[in-house]
Enzyme design. Structure first.
Site, PDB file in Angstrom:
ATOM      1  N   THR A 200      35.715  42.471  36.126  1.00 50.99           N
ATOM      2  CA  THR A 200      37.111  42.067  35.957  1.00 50.99           C
ATOM      3  C   THR A 200      37.847  42.003  37.292  1.00 50.99           C
ATOM      4  OG1 THR A 200      39.213  42.872  35.065  1.00 50.99           O
ATOM      5  CG2 THR A 200      37.557  44.523  35.468  1.00 50.99           C
ATOM      6  N   ASP A 201      38.937  41.229  37.311  1.00 52.27           N
ATOM      7  CA  ASP A 201      39.787  41.205  38.514  1.00 52.27           C
ATOM      8  C   ASP A 201      40.558  42.522  38.680  1.00 52.27           C
ATOM      9  OD1 ASP A 201      41.660  40.898  36.456  1.00 52.27           O
ATOM     10  OD2 ASP A 201      42.526  39.039  37.222  1.00 52.27           O
ATOM     11  N   GLU A 202      40.623  43.322  37.614  1.00 53.53           N
ATOM     12  CA  GLU A 202      41.423  44.556  37.697  1.00 53.53           C
ATOM     13  C   GLU A 202      40.854  45.556  38.698  1.00 53.53           C
ATOM     14  OE1 GLU A 202      42.990  46.301  34.199  1.00 53.53           O
ATOM     15  OE2 GLU A 202      43.197  44.386  33.179  1.00 53.53           O
TER      16      GLU A 202
ATOM     17  N   ARG B 135      49.766  37.736  35.006  1.00 50.59           N
ATOM     18  CA  ARG B 135      48.324  37.680  34.795  1.00 50.59           C
ATOM     19  C   ARG B 135      47.871  36.231  34.989  1.00 50.59           C
ATOM     20  NH1 ARG B 135      49.278  42.222  35.317  1.00 50.59           N
ATOM     21  NH2 ARG B 135      48.703  44.042  34.048  1.00 50.59           N
TER      22      ARG B 135
ATOM     23  N   ASP C 250      24.454  45.417  20.876  1.00 51.82           N
ATOM     24  CA  ASP C 250      25.862  45.835  20.819  1.00 51.82           C
ATOM     25  C   ASP C 250      25.947  47.060  19.923  1.00 51.82           C
ATOM     26  OD1 ASP C 250      28.857  44.105  21.106  1.00 51.82           O
ATOM     27  OD2 ASP C 250      28.732  45.945  19.928  1.00 51.82           O
TER      28      ASP C 250
ATOM     29  N   ALA D  29      28.768  44.673  27.814  1.00 47.14           N
ATOM     30  CA  ALA D  29      29.111  45.884  27.044  1.00 47.14           C
ATOM     31  C   ALA D  29      30.028  46.798  27.846  1.00 47.14           C
ATOM     32  CB  ALA D  29      27.832  46.637  26.678  1.00 47.14           C
TER      33      ALA D  29
ATOM     34  N   ASP E 145      23.153  51.251  21.781  1.00 40.10           N
ATOM     35  CA  ASP E 145      23.949  51.592  22.968  1.00 40.10           C
ATOM     36  C   ASP E 145      23.175  51.239  24.233  1.00 40.10           C
ATOM     37  OD1 ASP E 145      25.327  53.156  25.010  1.00 40.10           O
ATOM     38  OD2 ASP E 145      26.255  54.222  23.333  1.00 40.10           O
TER      39      ASP E 145
ATOM     40  N   GLY F 277      51.513  53.254  35.126  1.00 37.69           N
ATOM     41  CA  GLY F 277      50.692  52.692  36.219  1.00 37.69           C
ATOM     42  C   GLY F 277      50.461  51.199  36.107  1.00 37.69           C
ATOM     43  N   HIS F 278      51.320  50.515  35.373  1.00 36.07           N
ATOM     44  CA  HIS F 278      51.132  49.089  35.060  1.00 36.07           C
ATOM     45  C   HIS F 278      50.973  48.232  36.320  1.00 36.07           C
ATOM     46  CE1 HIS F 278      52.663  45.775  32.077  1.00 36.07           C
ATOM     47  NE2 HIS F 278      51.480  45.493  32.601  1.00 36.07           N
TER      48      HIS F 278
ATOM     49  N   GLU G 112      33.942  49.401  27.199  1.00 33.04           N
ATOM     50  CA  GLU G 112      35.272  49.596  26.629  1.00 33.04           C
ATOM     51  C   GLU G 112      36.201  48.745  27.481  1.00 33.04           C
ATOM     52  OE1 GLU G 112      36.579  51.454  24.075  1.00 33.04           O
ATOM     53  OE2 GLU G 112      34.561  51.931  23.394  1.00 33.04           O
TER      54      GLU G 112
HETATM   55  P1  NAD Z   1      35.544  43.741  23.829  1.00 30.71           P
HETATM   56  O1  NAD Z   1      36.138  45.107  23.826  1.00 30.71           O
HETATM   57  O2  NAD Z   1      36.097  42.693  22.945  1.00 30.71           O
HETATM   58  O3  NAD Z   1      33.980  43.828  23.521  1.00 30.71           O
HETATM   59  C1  NAD Z   1      33.141  44.794  24.097  1.00 30.71           C
HETATM   60  C2  NAD Z   1      31.865  44.861  23.274  1.00 30.71           C
HETATM   61  O4  NAD Z   1      30.975  45.789  23.904  1.00 30.71           O
HETATM   62  C3  NAD Z   1      32.082  45.353  21.851  1.00 30.71           C
HETATM   63  O5  NAD Z   1      31.404  44.514  20.948  1.00 30.71           O
HETATM   64  C4  NAD Z   1      31.489  46.759  21.849  1.00 30.71           C
HETATM   65  O6  NAD Z   1      30.955  47.135  20.598  1.00 30.71           O
HETATM   66  C5  NAD Z   1      30.422  46.643  22.916  1.00 30.71           C
HETATM   67  N1  NAD Z   1      30.089  47.908  23.569  1.00 30.71           N
HETATM   68  C6  NAD Z   1      30.944  48.792  24.151  1.00 30.71           C
HETATM   69  N2  NAD Z   1      30.268  49.832  24.680  1.00 30.71           N
HETATM   70  C7  NAD Z   1      28.946  49.601  24.416  1.00 30.71           C
HETATM   71  C8  NAD Z   1      27.750  50.316  24.691  1.00 30.71           C
HETATM   72  N3  NAD Z   1      27.777  51.487  25.330  1.00 30.71           N
HETATM   73  N4  NAD Z   1      26.577  49.785  24.296  1.00 30.71           N
HETATM   74  C9  NAD Z   1      26.525  48.607  23.612  1.00 30.71           C
HETATM   75  N5  NAD Z   1      27.642  47.894  23.309  1.00 30.71           N
HETATM   76  C10 NAD Z   1      28.830  48.385  23.709  1.00 30.71           C
HETATM   77  O7  NAD Z   1      35.592  43.282  25.357  1.00 30.71           O
HETATM   78  P2  NAD Z   1      35.726  41.838  25.992  1.00 30.71           P
HETATM   79  O8  NAD Z   1      37.147  41.530  26.187  1.00 30.71           O
HETATM   80  O9  NAD Z   1      34.862  40.895  25.252  1.00 30.71           O
HETATM   81  O10 NAD Z   1      35.106  42.112  27.440  1.00 30.71           O
HETATM   82  C11 NAD Z   1      33.695  41.986  27.658  1.00 30.71           C
HETATM   83  C12 NAD Z   1      33.389  42.313  29.100  1.00 30.71           C
HETATM   84  O11 NAD Z   1      34.115  41.427  29.952  1.00 30.71           O
HETATM   85  C13 NAD Z   1      33.807  43.729  29.521  1.00 30.71           C
HETATM   86  O12 NAD Z   1      32.834  44.224  30.400  1.00 30.71           O
HETATM   87  C14 NAD Z   1      35.141  43.511  30.248  1.00 30.71           C
HETATM   88  O13 NAD Z   1      35.341  44.507  31.219  1.00 30.71           O
HETATM   89  C15 NAD Z   1      34.906  42.167  30.877  1.00 30.71           C
HETATM   90  N6  NAD Z   1      36.117  41.355  31.124  1.00 30.71           N
HETATM   91  C16 NAD Z   1      37.030  41.144  30.130  1.00 30.71           C
HETATM   92  C17 NAD Z   1      38.132  40.325  30.365  1.00 30.71           C
HETATM   93  C18 NAD Z   1      39.151  40.045  29.295  1.00 30.71           C
HETATM   94  O14 NAD Z   1      40.175  39.415  29.570  1.00 30.71           O
HETATM   95  N7  NAD Z   1      38.941  40.450  28.040  1.00 30.71           N
HETATM   96  C19 NAD Z   1      38.307  39.739  31.638  1.00 30.71           C
HETATM   97  C20 NAD Z   1      37.354  40.007  32.634  1.00 30.71           C
HETATM   98  C21 NAD Z   1      36.253  40.788  32.359  1.00 30.71           C
HETATM   99  O1  DAU Z   2      42.439  40.994  34.091  1.00 34.28           O
HETATM  100  C1  DAU Z   2      41.313  41.106  33.264  1.00 34.28           C
HETATM  101  C2  DAU Z   2      41.583  42.146  32.205  1.00 34.28           C
HETATM  102  O2  DAU Z   2      42.490  41.565  31.281  1.00 34.28           O
HETATM  103  C3  DAU Z   2      40.328  42.621  31.497  1.00 34.28           C
HETATM  104  O3  DAU Z   2      39.500  43.275  32.417  1.00 34.28           O
HETATM  105  C4  DAU Z   2      40.681  43.573  30.349  1.00 34.28           C
HETATM  106  O4  DAU Z   2      39.517  43.913  29.633  1.00 34.28           O
HETATM  107  C5  DAU Z   2      41.647  42.856  29.429  1.00 34.28           C
HETATM  108  O5  DAU Z   2      42.046  43.732  28.388  1.00 34.28           O
HETATM  109  C6  DAU Z   2      42.866  42.368  30.195  1.00 34.28           C
HETATM  110  O6  DAU Z   2      43.666  43.477  30.663  1.00 34.28           O
HETATM  111  P1  DAU Z   2      45.273  43.469  30.597  1.00 34.28           P
HETATM  112  O7  DAU Z   2      45.758  44.855  30.606  1.00 34.28           O
HETATM  113  O8  DAU Z   2      45.831  42.525  31.605  1.00 34.28           O
HETATM  114  O9  DAU Z   2      45.450  42.769  29.151  1.00 34.28           O
HETATM  115  P2  DAU Z   2      46.430  43.075  27.919  1.00 34.28           P
HETATM  116  O10 DAU Z   2      46.284  41.939  26.962  1.00 34.28           O
HETATM  117  O11 DAU Z   2      46.275  44.462  27.413  1.00 34.28           O
HETATM  118  O12 DAU Z   2      47.852  42.965  28.607  1.00 34.28           O
HETATM  119  C7  DAU Z   2      48.265  41.763  29.256  1.00 34.28           C
HETATM  120  C8  DAU Z   2      49.636  42.021  29.839  1.00 34.28           C
HETATM  121  O13 DAU Z   2      50.570  42.161  28.754  1.00 34.28           O
HETATM  122  C9  DAU Z   2      49.734  43.315  30.627  1.00 34.28           C
HETATM  123  O14 DAU Z   2      50.623  43.124  31.718  1.00 34.28           O
HETATM  124  C10 DAU Z   2      50.327  44.310  29.640  1.00 34.28           C
HETATM  125  C11 DAU Z   2      51.203  43.443  28.769  1.00 34.28           C
HETATM  126  N1  DAU Z   2      51.355  43.873  27.363  1.00 34.28           N
HETATM  127  C12 DAU Z   2      50.222  44.165  26.653  1.00 34.28           C
HETATM  128  C13 DAU Z   2      50.296  44.588  25.342  1.00 34.28           C
HETATM  129  C14 DAU Z   2      49.062  44.944  24.553  1.00 34.28           C
HETATM  130  C15 DAU Z   2      52.590  43.940  26.783  1.00 34.28           C
HETATM  131  O15 DAU Z   2      53.628  43.618  27.432  1.00 34.28           O
HETATM  132  N2  DAU Z   2      52.688  44.332  25.476  1.00 34.28           N
HETATM  133  C16 DAU Z   2      51.599  44.679  24.739  1.00 34.28           C
HETATM  134  O16 DAU Z   2      51.755  45.088  23.555  1.00 34.28           O
END
Ligand code: NAD
Ligand code: DAU
Length: 366
Positions: A135-137, A225, A34, A83, A60, A295-296, A85
């Site tokens: 991700t589902d996105e 969501r 990481d 890994a 990285d 673009g939400h 963003e």
């Molecule tokens: P996060 O942002 O909390 O963690 C990402 C981690 O990856 C961090 O620790 C960061 O330091 C590391 N990282 C980023 N770029 C890197 C690189 N180039 N090399 C090495 N390490 C790197 O993210 P998360 O929410 O834990 O998501 C993890 C994975 O799951 C992502 O690929 C995300 O797209 C996917 N995902 C997330 C969600 C969600 O709801 N959070 C849902 C579906 C899929």
């Molecule tokens: O669907 C999976 C995705 O879920 C992952 O791939 C992403 O990494 C993860 O960040 C998440 O994306 P979202 O954009 O859905 O999550 P977020 O928590 O940022 O936002 C959830 C919903 O809430 C979204 O419709 C935006 C809204 N929101 C978010 C924030 C941060 C608000 O209304 N207010 C806020 O301040």
């Protein structure tokens, strides 16, 4: 290291939960690579200190020499690639890091893994897996009445974040079809639970509520969501790694569609019970409707029938129990919250929600 796996991004939210869960039920060691971006936090892994089954490497996924060296040294049987963003709002403010880490980073990782895998002897080569966590996105946005995303749904990403994840999914797919790399891809819905960085909706609302700050709801708060407790995501990934069919994608979801405003109100209700405000007023009074995300996407919903049918996986946690556990976790981990609220975190809050910004349209509960 015998039978080890490499986990990338294992200091982030889902990655650290995955590493903790993995080592709670397996003797197979984890090499955790990481780069420790703002979202990576070694405190999440503090309970593994001194455990020889966990080797942390700061670096990285795009650093070819480093990754080549780790593969040669540890001879992993699998890579699980978390890994990336991950925050949509950050991708809107600064898309370049998403292209670099999520697309270019995955490309370099795939190339390093391809070279390593090509040189393995037959049994190890056959057993090797590259699991890409997505991700589902990538599927875009659904109308209210449209059926949930299946694995056949076209990729129609709408944000720089989802476009970068879709691109990485395509690279993974192509490395399988062209080079035969044994890949698996998972596309999961929104996760929540412990160690969730408080830039995302659920932890942001908990942390802001306790701090007496506004609870920002984008637009009308009716975006939907499909929320999944993070440990259910981890168990699904373990199952796909164990038994998934090569080259396949598996959707993972919670069968739990909720509007954002409902989520925010639920959290407020739980906090009213667990830690009532000193003035006796409800936390809902802190809700503030703010300008919508550009673009939400309106609605995400996952059809998780394939993983249930083929691999027997279903979520174990209900939303009511998972969200209550999560709120409790934040209440009992105030030190963790304080540590992640660094200067960089405060800078982000002012970029996104700045106190004098025109973003705030209405304050107070509707
Ligand atoms: P996060 O942002 O909390 O963690 C990402 C981690 O990856 C961090 O620790 C960061 O330091 C590391 N990282 C980023 N770029 C890197 C690189 N180039 N090399 C090495 N390490 C790197 O993210 P998360 O929410 O834990 O998501 C993890 C994975 O799951 C992502 O690929 C995300 O797209 C996917 N995902 C997330 C969600 C969600 O709801 N959070 C849902 C579906 C899929
Ligand atoms: O669907 C999976 C995705 O879920 C992952 O791939 C992403 O990494 C993860 O960040 C998440 O994306 P979202 O954009 O859905 O999550 P977020 O928590 O940022 O936002 C959830 C919903 O809430 C979204 O419709 C935006 C809204 N929101 C978010 C924030 C941060 C608000 O209304 N207010 C806020 O301040």
């Amino acid at each position: 290291m015998k039978n080890c796996i490499i986990v990338t991004g294992g200091a982030g939210f889902i990655g650290s939960n995955f590493v903790l869960d993995w080592l709670a039920q397996s003797e197979d060691p984890v090499i955790n690579l990481d780069k420790l971006s703002y979202a990576g936090n070694l405190e999440n892994l503090a309970s593994l200190q001194g455990d020889p089954r966990h080797v942390f490497v700061q670096g990285d996924i795009g650093d070819r020499a480093l990754v080549d060296g780790l593969l040669a040294q540890h001879q992993p049987r699998a890579i699980v690639n978390f890994a990336a963003e991950s925050h949509v709002d950050r991708s809107i403010h600064g898309p370049e890091a998403f292209v670099q880490n999520n697309i270019v980073g995955t490309f370099h990782l795939l190339e390093a893994v391809r070279a390593y895998w090509s040189g393995l002897e037959a049994p190890a080569k056959q057993a090797f897996r590259f699991l890409h966590v997505s991700t589902d996105e990538v599927y875009g946005s659904l109308g209210k009445e449209e059926p949930a995303f299946t694995e056949q749904h076209a990729h129609e990403p709408n944000s720089p974040y989802s476009a970068s994840k879709a691109a990485s999914d395509h690279l993974v797919r192509a490395w399988h079809h062209t080079y035969g790399l044994p890949v698996l891809t998972t596309n999961c819905s929104n996760n929540y639970g412990p160690y969730h960085f408080p830039e995302k909706l659920i932890p942001l609302v908990i942390v802001n509520a306790l701090a007496g700050k506004p609870l920002p709801v984008y637009g009308d708060g009716q975006q939907i969501r499909d929320w999944l407790y993070v440990r259910d995501h981890c168990s699904a990934i373990r199952r796909v790694l164990e038994a998934g069919r090569l080259g396949e994608t598996y959707n993972i979801g919670g069968w739990n569609e909720q509007a954002n405003l409902t989520i925010v109100r639920m959290i407020c209700g739980l906090l009213d019970q667990f830690q009532p405000r000193a003035d006796g007023k409800p936390y809902q009074d802190q809700i503030a409707f703010v300008t919508d995300r550009p673009g939400h996407d309106r609605r995400y919903a996952i059809d998780a029938r394939k993983i249930e049918r083929e691999l027997g996986w279903k979520p174990a946690e209900t939303f009511d129990s998972g969200i209550a556990k999560t709120v409790q976790w934040y209440l009992t981990h105030q030190d963790w919250v304080a540590h992640v609220q660094s200067g960089a975190y405060r800078d982000w809050l002012s970029t996104q929600y700045g106190a004098t910004s025109p973003a705030v349209l209405v304050t107070g509960a509707p």
